[in-house]
Design an enzyme around this catalytic site. Sequence first.
Site, PDB file in Angstrom:
ATOM      1  N   HIS A  46      42.361  15.221   2.164  1.00  0.00           N
ATOM      2  CA  HIS A  46      41.376  14.180   2.471  1.00  0.00           C
ATOM      3  C   HIS A  46      41.449  13.051   1.438  1.00  0.00           C
ATOM      4  CE1 HIS A  46      39.048  16.234   5.642  1.00  0.00           C
ATOM      5  NE2 HIS A  46      39.482  17.325   5.056  1.00  0.00           N
ATOM      6  N   LYS A  73       0.803  -1.234   0.000  1.00  0.00           N
ATOM      7  CA  LYS A  73       0.000   0.000   0.000  1.00  0.00           C
ATOM      8  C   LYS A  73       0.835   1.285   0.000  1.00  0.00           C
ATOM      9  CE  LYS A  73      -4.160  -0.308   0.759  1.00  0.00           C
ATOM     10  NZ  LYS A  73      -5.102  -0.868  -0.223  1.00  0.00           N
ATOM     11  N   GLU A 105      40.399  10.171   1.586  1.00  0.00           N
ATOM     12  CA  GLU A 105      39.199   9.314   1.549  1.00  0.00           C
ATOM     13  C   GLU A 105      38.283   9.648   0.384  1.00  0.00           C
ATOM     14  OE1 GLU A 105      39.822  11.665   3.773  1.00  0.00           O
ATOM     15  OE2 GLU A 105      38.013  12.652   4.548  1.00  0.00           O
ATOM     16  N   GLY A 113      43.121  15.469  12.034  1.00  0.00           N
ATOM     17  CA  GLY A 113      43.900  14.371  12.607  1.00  0.00           C
ATOM     18  C   GLY A 113      45.399  14.573  12.404  1.00  0.00           C
ATOM     19  N   CYS A 136      43.700  15.541   7.997  1.00  0.00           N
ATOM     20  CA  CYS A 136      43.301  16.941   8.177  1.00  0.00           C
ATOM     21  C   CYS A 136      43.395  17.352   9.662  1.00  0.00           C
ATOM     22  CB  CYS A 136      41.928  17.180   7.574  1.00  0.00           C
ATOM     23  SG  CYS A 136      41.727  18.856   6.988  1.00  0.00           S
ATOM     24  N   GLU A 150      43.016  27.600  15.963  1.00  0.00           N
ATOM     25  CA  GLU A 150      41.579  27.339  15.903  1.00  0.00           C
ATOM     26  C   GLU A 150      41.048  27.112  17.316  1.00  0.00           C
ATOM     27  OE1 GLU A 150      40.511  24.229  13.126  1.00  0.00           O
ATOM     28  OE2 GLU A 150      38.382  24.367  13.591  1.00  0.00           O
TER      29      GLU A 150
HETATM   30  N1  GLN Z   1      39.528  22.509  11.399  1.00  0.00           N
HETATM   31  C1  GLN Z   1      40.711  22.285  10.624  1.00  0.00           C
HETATM   32  C2  GLN Z   1      40.946  23.387   9.619  1.00  0.00           C
HETATM   33  O1  GLN Z   1      40.056  24.109   9.275  1.00  0.00           O
HETATM   34  C3  GLN Z   1      40.673  20.938   9.939  1.00  0.00           C
HETATM   35  C4  GLN Z   1      39.609  20.854   8.908  1.00  0.00           C
HETATM   36  C5  GLN Z   1      39.330  19.437   8.509  1.00  0.00           C
HETATM   37  O2  GLN Z   1      39.707  18.502   9.208  1.00  0.00           O
HETATM   38  N2  GLN Z   1      38.625  19.240   7.420  1.00  0.00           N
HETATM   39  O3  GLN Z   1      42.035  23.517   9.132  1.00  0.00           O
END
Ligand code: GLN
Length: 554
Positions: free
Chosen positions: A518, A188, A520, A382, A380, A404
Amino acid sequence: MTPLIFVTGGVVSSLGKGIAAASLASILEARGLKVTMMKLDPYINVDPGTMSPFQHGEVYVTDDGAETDLDLGHYERFVHTRLSRKNSVTTGRIYENVIRKERRGDYLGATVQVIPHITDEIRRCIDEATEGFDVALVEIGGTVGDIESLPFLEAIRQVRTERGPEKALFMHLTLVPFIAAAGELKTKPTQHSVKELRSIGIQPDVLLCRSEQAIPDSERRKISLFTNVSERAVISVPDVEVLYRVPMGLHAQGLDEIVVNQLKLTDKAGPADLSEWESVLDAALHPLDEVTIAVVGKYVDHQDAYKSVGEALKHGGLRQRTRVNLKWLEAQELEESGLAGLEGVDGILVPGGFGDRGFEGKVLTSQYAREHSVPYFGICYGMQAAVVDFARHVAGLEGANSTENDRQSPNPVIGLITEWRTASGDVEKRDEKSDLGGTMRLGLQEQRLKPGTLAHELYGKDVVAERHRHRYEFNNRYRTQLEDAGLVIAGKSMDDTLVEVVELPRDKHPWFLACQAHPEFLSTPRGGHPLFIGFIRAAREKKAGGKLLKEARA
Ligand code: GLN
């Protein structure tokens, strides 16, 4: 005119419309057709760049630096075509374009309306993204019945009316729930969803019916009768234990054949060669090894926020017949309740992120991996966490941090380019026009790797390109100090001004690599990605007690 397949969704969201569409695209590609895909999203944000990953999942970045919907990630993982900002269009973007044109006087005094001006703009964007391909899939976000998606549905209705069924095919994905108490499949909701579509002038040509189990023929016949869709075009899409089974399931039911016939692509399309997908599926179903990877992030209850990272880890395993079990850990919790969750894992990955919540947990995680010789992959944020840990605990730079998180840090080892420029002036040779200070560094950029490093060995190349999405950078003022303390700078931007990859020396740590970009976003189930493959291999080696797996190294 490129033949278009419009994919709509009914009943509920999260049925895997993007996966189903991408799976069909991959079969069409395997039949030798040049395929592209695009997503039309009904929300008002101009792009998902500003949306919280909590709500909307990962922001997927394309080569040209567009911040797009995570479905574009599925598309790029399933087909070889590389996508761009043209392939992700939102209501916000459409309105932005129309309003800009209106302000410019392009409409010559006309009253600007949803029909025809908004729908024309939608159609223009579709044509722009799909031009030059043999066939294109256009997915409409949301579910039929949503107020927001109406202009998109109206636009695709117009396309079909003008161009006919040979140039526009409607595919609708719905849910066929199993009601346990009655022991029955219920058709349905599908009937109603198609009725809703027909009320706005769209009669689907194909129904993809999502269900827990395969839908029996009797129920398919019933759906066909009530929805006016031919029975063979009522396709059953049951839940699968492995995603990569979907293309084979659709192909077995002749979906690609229906599409190729209706869109008159028979001359161009050969037989489907799904052998690559079959070997991916085989590796997923019959692993020879398994590892557990801890992923330490901020949004771990919402794994869609790290969609591409999770997928890339699994791809890295597929390339060596290894099942990758993911252990999601909340960075802030590690800060508060300790690192016990990291004990016993075979590898640790700290993905990208923003803001200070959980950052200290990421630094502690990186420190743990460094001190306990656990393979560490920083991406990044990390990487920035790894640099902060190294600066504080190895180089002895007190209070080292990213600006930051601490604008007053006495040792801002990570900062905005503008911040470390004012402090030292040592980036003067970088192109002033690049405006990287306050804005994001986005999209595909090349970097040069240092011979002899782990990164260079894994990529097997001097120059590689990866996608970026970040604001802050490794502060060059600390390069020498950190290198003197033993940090290896393994990759730098082509103009030598930005640090892209850092590592620990291989005689100090079995596998410790962190990159600003990145990777990934460029990993696919069929190809994998060299860094993820290397990371999973290192995790296997750790699990095997540090003995090098000779056969895997080869
Ligand atoms: N906050 C960090 C920056 O702006 C890392 C950004 C992220 O991990 N995409 O550089």
